[in-house]
Design a protein around this motif. Structure first.
Motif, short mmCIF file in Angstrom:
data_model
loop_
_atom_site.label_atom_id
_atom_site.label_comp_id
_atom_site.label_asym_id
_atom_site.label_seq_id
_atom_site.Cartn_x
_atom_site.Cartn_y
_atom_site.Cartn_z
N ASN A 106 -11.10 -4.46 -2.42
CA ASN A 106 -9.90 -3.94 -3.07
C ASN A 106 -9.54 -2.60 -2.43
O ASN A 106 -10.41 -1.78 -2.18
N ALA A 107 -8.26 -2.39 -2.19
CA ALA A 107 -7.81 -1.13 -1.60
C ALA A 107 -6.42 -0.82 -2.11
O ALA A 107 -5.56 -1.70 -2.14
N PRO A 108 -6.18 0.42 -2.54
CA PRO A 108 -4.82 0.79 -2.97
C PRO A 108 -3.87 0.81 -1.79
O PRO A 108 -4.28 0.88 -0.63
N ALA A 109 -2.59 0.76 -2.10
CA ALA A 109 -1.58 0.77 -1.04
C ALA A 109 -1.53 2.15 -0.39
O ALA A 109 -1.65 3.18 -1.06
N ASN A 110 -1.36 2.17 0.92
CA ASN A 110 -1.09 3.42 1.62
C ASN A 110 0.33 3.87 1.30
O ASN A 110 1.26 3.04 1.25
N LEU A 111 0.52 5.15 1.10
CA LEU A 111 1.82 5.69 0.72
C LEU A 111 2.33 6.61 1.82
O LEU A 111 1.56 7.25 2.54
N VAL A 112 3.66 6.66 1.95
CA VAL A 112 4.29 7.51 2.95
C VAL A 112 5.21 8.50 2.24
O VAL A 112 5.94 8.15 1.31
N SER A 113 5.17 9.74 2.68
CA SER A 113 6.04 10.77 2.12
C SER A 113 7.45 10.57 2.67
O SER A 113 7.64 10.43 3.88
N LEU A 114 8.44 10.55 1.80
CA LEU A 114 9.83 10.42 2.24
C LEU A 114 10.39 11.73 2.76
O LEU A 114 11.50 11.75 3.29
N GLU A 115 9.61 12.81 2.65
CA GLU A 115 10.05 14.10 3.18
C GLU A 115 9.73 14.27 4.65
O GLU A 115 10.58 14.66 5.45
N ASN A 116 8.49 13.93 5.04
CA ASN A 116 8.08 14.16 6.42
C ASN A 116 7.46 12.95 7.08
O ASN A 116 7.05 13.01 8.23
N GLY A 117 7.37 11.81 6.37
CA GLY A 117 6.83 10.59 6.96
C GLY A 117 5.32 10.55 7.06
O GLY A 117 4.77 9.64 7.70
N ALA A 118 4.61 11.48 6.45
CA ALA A 118 3.15 11.50 6.50
C ALA A 118 2.58 10.37 5.65
O ALA A 118 3.00 10.17 4.50
N VAL A 119 1.63 9.64 6.19
CA VAL A 119 0.99 8.52 5.49
C VAL A 119 -0.31 8.99 4.89
O VAL A 119 -1.14 9.60 5.57
N THR A 120 -0.49 8.70 3.60
CA THR A 120 -1.72 9.09 2.90
C THR A 120 -2.26 7.89 2.15
O THR A 120 -1.50 7.04 1.66
N ALA A 121 -3.58 7.79 2.05
CA ALA A 121 -4.22 6.75 1.26
C ALA A 121 -4.13 7.15 -0.20
O ALA A 121 -4.60 8.20 -0.60
N ALA A 122 -3.51 6.29 -1.00
CA ALA A 122 -3.27 6.62 -2.40
C ALA A 122 -4.42 6.14 -3.27
O ALA A 122 -5.17 5.25 -2.90
N THR A 123 -4.51 6.73 -4.45
CA THR A 123 -5.44 6.25 -5.47
C THR A 123 -4.62 5.65 -6.58
O THR A 123 -3.74 6.29 -7.13
N SER A 124 -4.88 4.40 -6.89
CA SER A 124 -4.06 3.68 -7.86
C SER A 124 -4.55 3.95 -9.27
O SER A 124 -5.75 4.01 -9.53
N SER A 125 -3.63 4.12 -10.19
CA SER A 125 -3.98 4.31 -11.60
C SER A 125 -4.17 2.99 -12.31
O SER A 125 -4.53 2.95 -13.47
N PHE A 126 -3.90 1.89 -11.62
CA PHE A 126 -4.02 0.57 -12.25
C PHE A 126 -5.40 -0.01 -12.00
O PHE A 126 -5.94 0.08 -10.91
N SER A 127 -6.00 -0.59 -13.01
CA SER A 127 -7.25 -1.32 -12.86
C SER A 127 -7.15 -2.58 -13.70
O SER A 127 -6.59 -2.58 -14.79
N PRO A 128 -7.70 -3.72 -13.22
CA PRO A 128 -7.61 -4.95 -13.98
C PRO A 128 -8.29 -4.84 -15.33
O PRO A 128 -9.22 -4.07 -15.53
#
Length: 537
Positions: free
Chosen positions: A394-416
């Motif tokens: 399981n891996a959370p979605a990678n997120l991209v900043s709409l300000e500068n395009g930087a990609v960061t690995a996100a931590t999801s608040s959702f759990s089954p």
């Protein structure tokens, strides 16, 4: 004032249709009665189910917007390059969230086709002596003996695909090894009407003509882990996951044919809220934005309602109104929006022969980046491979900043929910083949055999091959490679000759189809002129 009006930064969001020169006209939308959105979009292209002779086809076009890179004419030529390959009408298309040039299609012939769009595919459109060149598929999957009604890419794992078939099952595919499905989800007793992954791809929700709402863990087994009664009406229902929240939204009809939208809690599939919209007959298409906004567009309507979800309740924001009814609609990935214009969402509406972009804008005067209305968007970078997903990772979605395009690995608040079975290897059954073990990087990729179901070629990751038949096997990183036996020279020559002959025959057949389509268009124009002449006389 705050005592009477709920505070919200999206309270004044308005929809703004694009100017005519930024639309696409002369679109020939499919006449199939199958209930899908008819159109899909990536960050660079759109696909539209097309009304074409000689089997099934769909069109691939660059995004119609003021920011598009390709200078296509506002009005399309009567004959354009199409993605042909299905022998029956195309029912659904979907773009990969990790590759803006990769699209998959499903049709009534039971086949799933994958297509790769070259960057120069639209050069010279409409110019003098321009000859349309159809797109060729790069891979073909024999998905079902019946029709493929929906196709859907996994949101975080690269090249994982789900397909819903007329056998009332959902199959999961690893597009690098497509001889057999990696899993089959069963339990539906009638036509599957829609399906949706959650943000991390660990759960899937489906709606069915049997009026049931189901929740699956795609890797835990073949049966649903939750089943409940959905909307009471028999007409079409849709489901959408509400971002990283533990909720899903469905649209459907009551027993009295009232159009409804309902919110469900995924742990127990408890219905939290059901709102009656109106009494129109068109299916409502739901779309979710990570701004916590739910867009609802009804087929046959000219209006788009949008609601803000807060404190487990839907709060109506406003309504975009238009006199032209929509046949289909899709939304642009958020990472491709124009943040300088405070555009929080953009829809592409199919109305008659027109594709019309509609921007949803927050009215603000500041020229600086508005971080409060532009949370990070899902990135085009996958979080894991298909092998890792099917092995249980399981891996959370990678997120991209709409300000500068930087990609960061996100931590999801959702759990089954604890009641939902943890993801494990797929159960072995008569109808579900056991998953292949994850291959180490040091192992070479298997050689590709040309079959009805064939592995994804390496050209899918780089560029499309010139020949529609000859394709390369997937590449693999390895330190030591086992030498492969070399084919006989005469056999290789025979295969090349046969390949060249089939390619030439295919081009001749497509040229004949184009000529027939031109003749049909000419006959239609003559008939219209004759009818007008009779009316004038």
């Amino acid at each position: 004032m705050s005592r009477f009006v709920r505070a919200s930064k999206y309270r004044h969001v308005f929809g703004q249709a694009a100017k005519k020169e930024h639309c696409i006209d002369n679109v020939k939308v499919s006449n199939s009665a199958w209930d899908t959105n008819l159109i899909a979009a990536s960050g660079s292209y759109i696909s539209v189910n097309w009304n074409a002779s000689g089997g099934g086809a769909f069109a691939i076009l660059p995004l119609p917007s003021p920011f598009r890179a390709h200078n296509l004419p506002y009005k399309l030529p009567d004959v354009i390059p199409l993605a042909r390959g299905h022998t029956a009408p195309v029912l659904d298309t979907d773009w990969s969230p990790h590759d803006d040039s990769l699209v998959v299609s499903g049709g009534e012939d039971g086949n799933i086709l994958l297509w790769k769009v070259d960057a120069d595919a639209f050069e010279g459109w409409g110019a003098e002596r321009w000859v349309p060149q159809d797109f060729d598929p790069v891979a073909r999957i024999n998905g079902s003996p019946r029709k493929i009604g929906q196709v859907l890419f996994h949101p975080t794992a690269k090249h994982v695909l789900a397909s819903a078939s007329g056998e009332h099952t959902i199959k999961l595919w690893d597009l690098a090894y497509t001889d057999d499905a990696k899993g089959v989800l069963t339990g539906h007793t009638d036509t599957i009407q829609s399906m949706a992954f959650n943000m991390t791809g660990t759960l899937m929700a489906t709606t069915c003509r049997d009026r049931k709402l189901r929740l699956f863990d795609p890797r835990a087994g073949i049966d649903a882990v939750r089943v409940t009664d959905g909307h009471g009406g028999i007409k079409g229902t849709r489901v959408i996951w509400m971002g990283d929240k533990d909720n899903i939204a469905t649209t459907g009809f009551s027993k009295m044919s009232d159009r409804q939208v309902a919110i469900w809690e995924t742990g127990s599939l408890e219905n939290l809220k059901t709102v009656v919209l109106d009494q129109s007959s068109g299916v409502v298409m739901p779309f979710w934005s990570d701004n916590n906004i739910l867009f609802l567009a009804g087929k046959g309507d000219g209006n788009i309602r949008y609601f803000e979800y807060e404190s487990e309740a839907l709060h109506s924001l406003s309504e975009y109104q238009s006199p032209s009814p929509q046949r289909g609609m899709c939304f642009l990935p958020r990472r491709s929006l124009s943040v300088s214009e405070c555009e929080i969402a953009r829809a592409y509406k199919v109305a008659g022969t027109l594709i019309e972009p509609i921007a949803f804008v927050v009215p603000r005067r500041s020229d600086s980046f508005q971080s409060d209305i532009f949370p990070p968007a899902p990135s085009s970078e996958p979080s894991m491979t298909a092998g890792e997903f099917f092995s249980g990772k399981n891996a959370p979605a990678n997120l991209v900043s709409l300000e500068n395009g930087a990609v960061t690995a996100a931590t999801s608040s959702f759990s089954p929910s604890p009641a939902v079975a943890p993801p494990i290897a797929l159960a072995k059954s008569a109808s579900t083949p056991a998953p292949e073990p994850v291959k180490k990087q040091s192992e070479p990729a298997p050689a590709m055999a040309r079959k009805q179901s064939e592995p994804l070629p390496s050209s899918l990751y780089e560029s499309q091959m010139d020949s529609p038949v000859a394709m390369s096997p997937p590449s693999a990183v390895s330190e030591t490679r086992t030498p492969q036996p070399q084919p006989m020279k005469s056999s290789s020559t025979d295969l090349e000759d046969e390949n060249a002959r089939l390619t030439a025959e295919l081009r001749e057949a497509r040229a004949l189809i184009r000529n027939l389509e031109l003749q049909v268009e000419g006959l239609k124009a003559n008939a219209q002129r004759a009818a007008r002449a009779l009316m004038d006389s």
